[in-house]
Each structure stands twice: as C-alpha cells, then as structure tokens.
Design a protein around this motif. Structure first.
Motif, PDB file in Angstrom:
ATOM      1  N   HIS A 169      34.834  28.738  29.937  1.00 37.44           N
ATOM      2  CA  HIS A 169      35.041  29.980  30.667  1.00 37.44           C
ATOM      3  C   HIS A 169      33.816  30.315  31.508  1.00 37.44           C
ATOM      4  CE1 HIS A 169      35.035  34.592  30.689  1.00 37.44           C
ATOM      5  NE2 HIS A 169      36.102  34.267  31.391  1.00 37.44           N
ATOM      6  N   SER A 170      34.036  30.815  32.703  1.00 36.26           N
ATOM      7  CA  SER A 170      32.992  31.388  33.543  1.00 36.26           C
ATOM      8  C   SER A 170      31.877  30.373  33.828  1.00 36.26           C
ATOM      9  CB  SER A 170      32.456  32.664  32.881  1.00 36.26           C
ATOM     10  OG  SER A 170      31.668  33.404  33.768  1.00 36.26           O
ATOM     11  N   ASP A 194      38.472  30.495  35.139  1.00 37.31           N
ATOM     12  CA  ASP A 194      37.669  31.243  36.118  1.00 37.31           C
ATOM     13  C   ASP A 194      36.250  30.696  36.145  1.00 37.31           C
ATOM     14  OD1 ASP A 194      38.344  33.086  38.050  1.00 37.31           O
ATOM     15  OD2 ASP A 194      37.523  34.798  36.974  1.00 37.31           O
ATOM     16  N   SER A 195      36.141  29.382  36.279  1.00 41.97           N
ATOM     17  CA  SER A 195      34.867  28.723  36.019  1.00 41.97           C
ATOM     18  C   SER A 195      34.425  27.743  37.098  1.00 41.97           C
ATOM     19  CB  SER A 195      34.961  27.978  34.671  1.00 41.97           C
ATOM     20  OG  SER A 195      33.718  27.461  34.279  1.00 41.97           O
ATOM     21  N   TYR A 197      32.594  27.512  39.820  1.00 37.28           N
ATOM     22  CA  TYR A 197      31.595  28.107  40.709  1.00 37.28           C
ATOM     23  C   TYR A 197      30.838  27.044  41.506  1.00 37.28           C
ATOM     24  CZ  TYR A 197      32.157  32.635  38.405  1.00 37.28           C
ATOM     25  OH  TYR A 197      32.657  33.819  37.921  1.00 37.28           O
ATOM     26  N   TYR A 219      42.269  30.785  37.657  1.00 33.79           N
ATOM     27  CA  TYR A 219      41.222  31.579  38.303  1.00 33.79           C
ATOM     28  C   TYR A 219      41.744  32.934  38.783  1.00 33.79           C
ATOM     29  CZ  TYR A 219      43.368  29.917  42.667  1.00 33.79           C
ATOM     30  OH  TYR A 219      44.259  29.638  43.683  1.00 33.79           O
ATOM     31  N   THR A 220      40.805  33.866  38.944  1.00 33.98           N
ATOM     32  CA  THR A 220      41.120  35.233  39.352  1.00 33.98           C
ATOM     33  C   THR A 220      40.497  35.532  40.715  1.00 33.98           C
ATOM     34  OG1 THR A 220      39.144  36.331  38.469  1.00 33.98           O
ATOM     35  CG2 THR A 220      40.909  35.848  36.899  1.00 33.98           C
ATOM     36  N   VAL A 222      38.326  38.006  40.896  1.00 35.49           N
ATOM     37  CA  VAL A 222      37.151  38.779  40.515  1.00 35.49           C
ATOM     38  C   VAL A 222      35.873  38.069  40.971  1.00 35.49           C
ATOM     39  CG1 VAL A 222      35.870  39.796  38.601  1.00 35.49           C
ATOM     40  CG2 VAL A 222      38.372  39.743  38.541  1.00 35.49           C
ATOM     41  N   GLN A 270      41.872  40.199  34.881  1.00 42.25           N
ATOM     42  CA  GLN A 270      40.434  40.324  34.992  1.00 42.25           C
ATOM     43  C   GLN A 270      39.755  39.057  34.440  1.00 42.25           C
ATOM     44  OE1 GLN A 270      38.688  43.002  36.507  1.00 42.25           O
ATOM     45  NE2 GLN A 270      40.807  43.276  37.186  1.00 42.25           N
ATOM     46  N   HIS A 271      38.506  38.896  34.798  1.00 38.79           N
ATOM     47  CA  HIS A 271      37.747  37.692  34.472  1.00 38.79           C
ATOM     48  C   HIS A 271      37.740  37.383  32.975  1.00 38.79           C
ATOM     49  CE1 HIS A 271      34.549  34.697  34.876  1.00 38.79           C
ATOM     50  NE2 HIS A 271      33.815  35.355  34.006  1.00 38.79           N
ATOM     51  N   ASN A 272      37.609  38.395  32.131  1.00 32.45           N
ATOM     52  CA  ASN A 272      37.512  38.189  30.686  1.00 32.45           C
ATOM     53  C   ASN A 272      38.862  38.242  29.973  1.00 32.45           C
ATOM     54  OD1 ASN A 272      34.720  37.730  30.383  1.00 32.45           O
ATOM     55  ND2 ASN A 272      34.308  39.915  30.572  1.00 32.45           N
TER      56      ASN A 272
END
Length: 293
Positions: A169-170, A194-195, A197, A219-220, A222, A270-272
């Motif tokens: 995640h992230s 959502d990771s 990047y 993915y979102t 956010v 949302q992201h979380n």
C-alpha cells in the motif's frame, strides 16, 4: 510510582494490541526477527529528515520484525507459496495487519499459502526499502521465513519456497520494485494499492520479461502520483503493444481478475480505504498462483 503505573499501562496496551493482530480464527500468527529485513541500514544510520522533522534511527530504523501468518490447516510438505505485504508511510507491520484486516482477508481467502509482513521504515514517512533494495537480501529474507516456518513445524523439513507474490500500500512501491529488480527470486505477481508513485520502468521490464507475470494496481484520485503514474504506465504498455484491462471499481467483477493478467482498477474511495474490507481477499482468491486449501 506514577512512572511505574504509566509503564504498566503502556505495556498492557502494547500486549492487547499485539494480541488483536493475532486472534483470528484459523490463523497461526508469530513473529521472527531477521537481519535481512530493511533495517538497520547504513543509509538511515542517522535517521531521516522529512518536512523539517527528524525521524531517528533508534525509533524508526532499527526494527527487524517479520510477522508471519499461516492457515492452521496449511498443507506444505515440499513447497509453500508466499505472499509478502509491505506497508506504506507512518505505519508498522502489526498496525497494518489490524488497520487493513490483512490477516482476516488472507484467512478468508482460504489459500494454501503463507502471508508475511516484513518491517520497513517503522512509523516513518519514508519509501526507502533499506537492505531489501540490495542484491540478494530478499532471497536471504525468504530463507529466514522458511526457517521460521520449519521451526514451528508448519511446513516440511525439506520444504522450499514456491510462488512468491508481493502486495503493498502507498509508499510500498519502492521496496516492491527493488525486490523485483534485485531480490534474487522470481516474483509471480505484484498487487499495488494506490502505490504506483514511481519505479514504473522496473515494473515494465518485469512485465516484459514473462507473459505470465501478473500486475494489479488499484488506485484513487487522492493526491498526486498513483493515478497519473498509472496513466503513464498505460501509455508505455500501449507503445510496447502489451494489452491490459482498465476498469472502474464499481464495475469490477471478481472474475475479471481471472481473465486479465494486467489490470488497473480506478477507485473513488479514499487512500486508506481501498485495501479492506475485501479487495485484498478478492485478489488472492483470483490469482492462478495460489491453491485453495
């Protein structure tokens, strides 16, 4: 006296929290400590400065915890499939397991496999994967996990690692990509929440290397990063003439995971909120690499 009482209260909280990560019906949960986790690592020996705040090595870059979860009825005499999960910023393995219901989702998926959460930067805003970014360190971590499983007599004495899947995640994207590049083990599937990047070219090279490799990114909208990087990766796939499937989460059907090895799921959450309650479980249930118990 007040300090002693405060210490006992904090200790009780810590024990209760630890237990809450373990009390899942059907799960055998335990910790090991490995010198082949992310930290300690020389790059973070003086800590990490982010947004004018110093995250010290002592508090955030010394933890070598590995949380291991196996089904009580695991059947692994010769081979065992492993799912490694990496948390994002400002988190740790025990908290992530509870926050995202990872153990619950894993056990409910009824997969004949083992879930592993290896600590990275503990409670720090940092994507750096430490030693796990270095050649061969992940392979050594897998060996330590296998020793831990054998010590608990959960797998056969001569059991070896089978399929290896990565989830995260992230900020987990960096350690996942570097494991794919330098880990020394074949990675069958990468599940990103959502990771995405960065490190996109590493994922691209891995996808091109084997048509059976599976890549999922949920993915979102956010923040800035995962949506934009997914769109950039889609263009790279188009250029390489590699097909993929793009779907809105509201239109996602579980069997779509069966049909498409490369899938991008756009979520309005949302992201979380995108890991639980069921997204991780569904991915595990619909991968060709894990067998049903």
């Amino acid at each position: 006296m007040n300090k002693i009482i405060l210490f006992l209260v904090l200790l009780l909280i810590a024990v209760c929290f630890s237990s809450s990560a373990q009390n899942i019906d059907g799960a055998v949960t335990f910790h090991i400590y490995s010198t082949h986790t992310s930290f300690p690592d020389s790059v973070r020996s003086k800590g990490h400065l982010y947004d004018s705040v110093l995250y010290t090595a002592k508090e955030h870059y010394q933890d070598s915890t590995v949380l291991i979860i196996a089904p009580k009825n695991l059947d692994a005499k010769k081979k065992v499939d492993l799912i490694f999960w990496f948390h994002g910023w400002r988190n740790n393995v025990d908290h992530a397991a509870v926050e995202y219901e990872l153990i619950k989702q894993f056990i409910e998926s009824k997969r004949n496999a083992v879930l592993v959460l290896a600590e990275t930067a503990r409670d720090s805003p940092d994507s750096y994967g430490g030693k796990l970014e270095k050649p061969g360190d992940f392979k050594a971590l897998v060996a330590d996990v296998m020793l831990g499983l054998k010590g608990k007599k959960l797998v056969g004495a001569n059991c070896i690692a089978g399929n290896i899947l990565l989830g995260g995640h992230s900020g987990a994207y960096e350690v996942m990509a570097m494991i794919i590049k330098n880990g020394g083990m074949n990675i069958s599937e990468a599940m990103l929440f959502d990771s995405l990047y960065g490190k996109t070219e590493i994922f691209m090279d891995w996808i091109k290397a084997d048509k059976d490799h599976r890549f999922i990114h949920l993915y979102t909208d956010v923040g800035y990063g995962p949506k934009e990087e997914s769109e950039r990766m889609n263009k790279l796939l188009d250029t390489a003439k590699i097909s993929y499937f793009l779907v809105e989460e509201k239109d996602l059907k579980p069997d779509m995971y069966d049909k498409y090895p490369l899938i991008y799921v756009h979520s309005l959450k949302q992201h979380n909120d995108i890991v639980n309650p069921d997204n991780f479980r569904l991915m595990l249930e619909h991968t060709p690499f894990l067998k049903l118990l």
